[in-house]
Scaffold this motif. Structure first.
Motif, PDB file in Angstrom:
ATOM      1  N   SER A  86      15.512   6.025   1.993  1.00 10.86           N
ATOM      2  CA  SER A  86      14.498   5.650   0.948  1.00 10.86           C
ATOM      3  C   SER A  86      13.964   4.155   1.843  1.00 10.86           C
ATOM      4  N   ASN A  87      14.176   3.621   2.990  1.00 14.51           N
ATOM      5  CA  ASN A  87      13.555   2.548   4.083  1.00 14.51           C
ATOM      6  C   ASN A  87      12.230   3.157   4.380  1.00 14.51           C
ATOM      7  N   TYR A  88      12.313   4.201   5.361  1.00 16.16           N
ATOM      8  CA  TYR A  88      10.851   4.262   5.885  1.00 16.16           C
ATOM      9  C   TYR A  88      10.978   5.323   4.964  1.00 16.16           C
ATOM     10  N   VAL A  89       9.054   5.248   5.566  1.00 17.15           N
ATOM     11  CA  VAL A  89       8.116   6.633   4.963  1.00 17.15           C
ATOM     12  C   VAL A  89       7.571   7.185   6.063  1.00 17.15           C
ATOM     13  N   ARG A  90       7.527   8.535   5.521  1.00 15.84           N
ATOM     14  CA  ARG A  90       6.724   9.421   6.749  1.00 15.84           C
ATOM     15  C   ARG A  90       5.410  10.321   6.212  1.00 15.84           C
ATOM     16  N   ALA A  91       4.920  10.231   4.788  1.00 14.89           N
ATOM     17  CA  ALA A  91       3.977  10.260   4.472  1.00 14.89           C
ATOM     18  C   ALA A  91       3.210   9.838   3.505  1.00 14.89           C
ATOM     19  N   VAL A  92       1.674   9.609   3.063  1.00 11.31           N
ATOM     20  CA  VAL A  92       1.150   9.608   1.562  1.00 11.31           C
ATOM     21  C   VAL A  92       0.311  10.388   1.482  1.00 11.31           C
ATOM     22  N   LYS A  93      -0.300  10.347   0.138  1.00 11.29           N
ATOM     23  CA  LYS A  93      -1.622  11.746  -0.133  1.00 11.29           C
ATOM     24  C   LYS A  93      -2.346  10.814   0.363  1.00 11.29           C
ATOM     25  N   GLY A  94      -3.591  11.425   0.919  1.00 16.11           N
ATOM     26  CA  GLY A  94      -4.690  11.136   1.810  1.00 16.11           C
ATOM     27  C   GLY A  94      -4.662  10.745   2.901  1.00 16.11           C
ATOM     28  N   GLY A  95      -3.279  10.931   3.721  1.00 18.18           N
ATOM     29  CA  GLY A  95      -2.870  10.967   4.548  1.00 18.18           C
ATOM     30  C   GLY A  95      -2.876  12.066   5.471  1.00 18.18           C
ATOM     31  N   ILE A  96      -1.664  12.611   6.531  1.00 18.35           N
ATOM     32  CA  ILE A  96      -1.839  14.116   7.250  1.00 18.35           C
ATOM     33  C   ILE A  96      -0.623  14.691   6.677  1.00 18.35           C
ATOM     34  N   GLY A  97      -0.184  14.200   6.142  1.00 15.26           N
ATOM     35  CA  GLY A  97       1.060  14.858   6.213  1.00 15.26           C
ATOM     36  C   GLY A  97       1.758  16.384   5.480  1.00 15.26           C
ATOM     37  N   TYR A  98       0.234  16.749   5.486  1.00 10.97           N
ATOM     38  CA  TYR A  98      -0.226  17.936   5.031  1.00 10.97           C
ATOM     39  C   TYR A  98      -0.337  18.920   6.400  1.00 10.97           C
ATOM     40  N   THR A 131       0.805  17.879  12.984  1.00  6.56           N
ATOM     41  CA  THR A 131      -0.417  16.870  13.599  1.00  6.56           C
ATOM     42  C   THR A 131       1.580  15.844  14.308  1.00  6.56           C
ATOM     43  N   PRO A 132       1.510  15.435  15.473  1.00  4.04           N
ATOM     44  CA  PRO A 132       2.362  14.939  16.042  1.00  4.04           C
ATOM     45  C   PRO A 132       2.971  13.672  15.524  1.00  4.04           C
ATOM     46  N   GLY A 133       1.718  12.853  15.163  1.00  6.09           N
ATOM     47  CA  GLY A 133       2.202  11.446  14.430  1.00  6.09           C
ATOM     48  C   GLY A 133       2.753  11.651  13.339  1.00  6.09           C
ATOM     49  N   ASN A 134       2.593  12.881  12.727  1.00 15.38           N
ATOM     50  CA  ASN A 134       4.005  13.135  11.906  1.00 15.38           C
ATOM     51  C   ASN A 134       5.007  12.377  12.150  1.00 15.38           C
ATOM     52  N   TYR A 135       5.859  13.820  13.237  1.00 17.22           N
ATOM     53  CA  TYR A 135       6.538  13.063  14.064  1.00 17.22           C
ATOM     54  C   TYR A 135       7.308  12.258  14.332  1.00 17.22           C
ATOM     55  N   ALA A 136       6.710  11.599  14.998  1.00 16.12           N
ATOM     56  CA  ALA A 136       6.622  10.474  15.661  1.00 16.12           C
ATOM     57  C   ALA A 136       6.939   9.588  15.294  1.00 16.12           C
ATOM     58  N   SER A 137       6.435  10.012  14.063  1.00 15.14           N
ATOM     59  CA  SER A 137       7.110   8.296  12.213  1.00 15.14           C
ATOM     60  C   SER A 137       8.050   8.934  11.273  1.00 15.14           C
ATOM     61  N   SER A 138       8.677  10.334  12.001  1.00 12.24           N
ATOM     62  CA  SER A 138      10.054  10.473  11.472  1.00 12.24           C
ATOM     63  C   SER A 138      11.744  10.330  12.682  1.00 12.24           C
ATOM     64  N   LEU A 139      10.620   9.414  14.160  1.00 13.07           N
ATOM     65  CA  LEU A 139      11.797   9.791  14.727  1.00 13.07           C
ATOM     66  C   LEU A 139      13.185   8.287  14.440  1.00 13.07           C
ATOM     67  N   LYS A 140      12.256   7.350  13.722  1.00 15.41           N
ATOM     68  CA  LYS A 140      13.359   6.093  13.868  1.00 15.41           C
ATOM     69  C   LYS A 140      14.488   6.401  12.784  1.00 15.41           C
ATOM     70  N   ALA A 141      14.001   6.798  11.641  1.00 15.85           N
ATOM     71  CA  ALA A 141      14.923   7.269  10.571  1.00 15.85           C
ATOM     72  C   ALA A 141      15.949   8.438  11.212  1.00 15.85           C
TER      73      ALA A 141
END
Length: 357
Positions: free
Chosen positions: A182-194, A197-207
């Motif tokens: 409920s705190n961190y965000v992984r992706a938003v529409k218009g981004g690279i969530g779909y 790519t490694p960046g999506n996974y790097a952004s998920s590591l903290k949570a």
């Protein structure tokens, strides 16, 4: 013009690991496939070479700006000796979807599948045969210009490495505990969530690390704007069976279009099960649990195939799903897909591709 694949075999083959203790992503085979891209020349110099470290200039762009994509699929050894790939065209087509988003030149799908078959034939003795094991295939592309300005690279490497694997989660097919973020965000529409790519996974590591400290296997992400709509788990798409209907979040630009997700929906529809792709809130899941209509929840992905969800924790409000046991539908999907992948069940859907010598 891509050209003919050159093959250089290793003079120092590795000792193969114990199949009963593989884990996931711990071991790598003797060879890898590499192909280069140069602007104005296209993809060229395809080759299979001994597995070895890559040498890169410290200014290589992928190290600074993360212009890279990857994929994941598996090869299976059937009991009759055949080597089977599961829907490889879908994976290679998704490579190009990710490529487009990251400004990487497209690959030739058919050539890359033939190159993959060539590599697997060379490494066929690495395919494990014990139940629940497979040969994991990791294609990836990295930008390789030695340049510190921010722009798309003009050179790239496409590489494929192979790894004999067991279950992705220690729980195997047993239900996993998932923490709702409920705190961190992984992706938003218009981004690279779909894109994969490694960046999506790097952004998920903290949570993910914070969830692990609390005893949870993975994180369930909510939308990045209102933080109420369910998106996906870090390594899986998610499904919920509510009052006989199977619901999964719609693909709206921030969720990866999983191949196992697609396969699951096809199977369910062929069985006459109602499947709906739509927005679904985390509150709706908790309400369904409260009124007794939440029958099952499960994740889907190449690594785990099907992973039942036994517990959710949202803002310290924990719910147990299906008494923490694998559900009947989850079990049926898992058994059907894995039996098709392993060649134990006739493939009437045209999903498997045989790697012939």
């Amino acid at each position: 013009m891509i050209g003919q694949i050159k093959i250089e075999k290793t003079n120092s083959p590795k000792t193969k690991p114990d199949q009963s203790n593989l884990g996931f992503g711990n071991y790598f085979t003797d060879h890898m496939f590499i192909m280069d891209y140069t602007e104005g020349k296209g993809w060229h110099d395809p080759r299979i070479v001994p597995y070895a470290p890559l040498e890169m200039d410290p200014a290589t762009m992928v190290l600074h700006y993360g212009q890279a994509i990857f994929e994941g699929l598996k090869a299976y050894r059937a009991k009759d000796g055949r080597i089977l790939l599961f829907r490889p065209h879908k994976n290679m087509e998704r490579v190009n979807i990710s490529n487009d988003r990251l400004c990487i030149p497209p690959i030739d799908v058919d050539f890359c599948i033939e190159a993959l078959k060539e590599l697997i034939n060379i490494e066929k003795d690495w395919i494990p045969t014990e139940d629940g094991t497979s040969l994991y295939i990791r294609p990836f592309i990295i930008s390789t210009d030695p340049f510190l300005g921010v722009r798309p690279s003009k050179t790239y490497k496409y590489i494929v490495i192979l790894s004999p694997v067991g279950a992705y989660y220690p729980e195997g097919i047993n239900p996993v505990k998932i923490y709702v973020e409920s705190n961190y965000v992984r992706a938003v529409k218009g981004g690279i969530g779909y894109a994969k790519t490694p960046g999506n996974y790097a952004s998920s590591l903290k949570a993910q690390m914070e969830a692990k400290k609390k005893g949870y296997t993975q994180v369930l992400w909510l939308d990045g704007v209102e933080k109420k709509y369910i998106e996906e788990v870090g390594t899986m798409n998610v499904f919920f069976k509510i009052n006989g209907e199977v619901i999964t979040p719609a693909l709206e630009g921030s969720i990866l279009a999983g191949i196992t997700r697609d396969s699951t929906m096809e199977l369910l529809k062929s069985w006459g099960v109602k499947v709906t792709e739509r927005k679904i809130t985390i509150q709706e899941i908790y309400d369904a649990h409260a009124n007794g209509t939440l029958d099952e929840a499960f994740g889907t992905g190449t690594a785990a195939v099907i992973s039942p969800i036994g517990e959710l924790n949202w803002n310290d409000n924990k719910i147990t799903i299906n008494e923490g046991k694998i559900g009947e539908l989850s079990s049926k999907i898992y058994t059907t897909i894995t039996n098709i992948q392993n060649g134990d069940l006739e493939d009437t859907l045209g999903w498997t591709t045989e790697v012939k010598a």
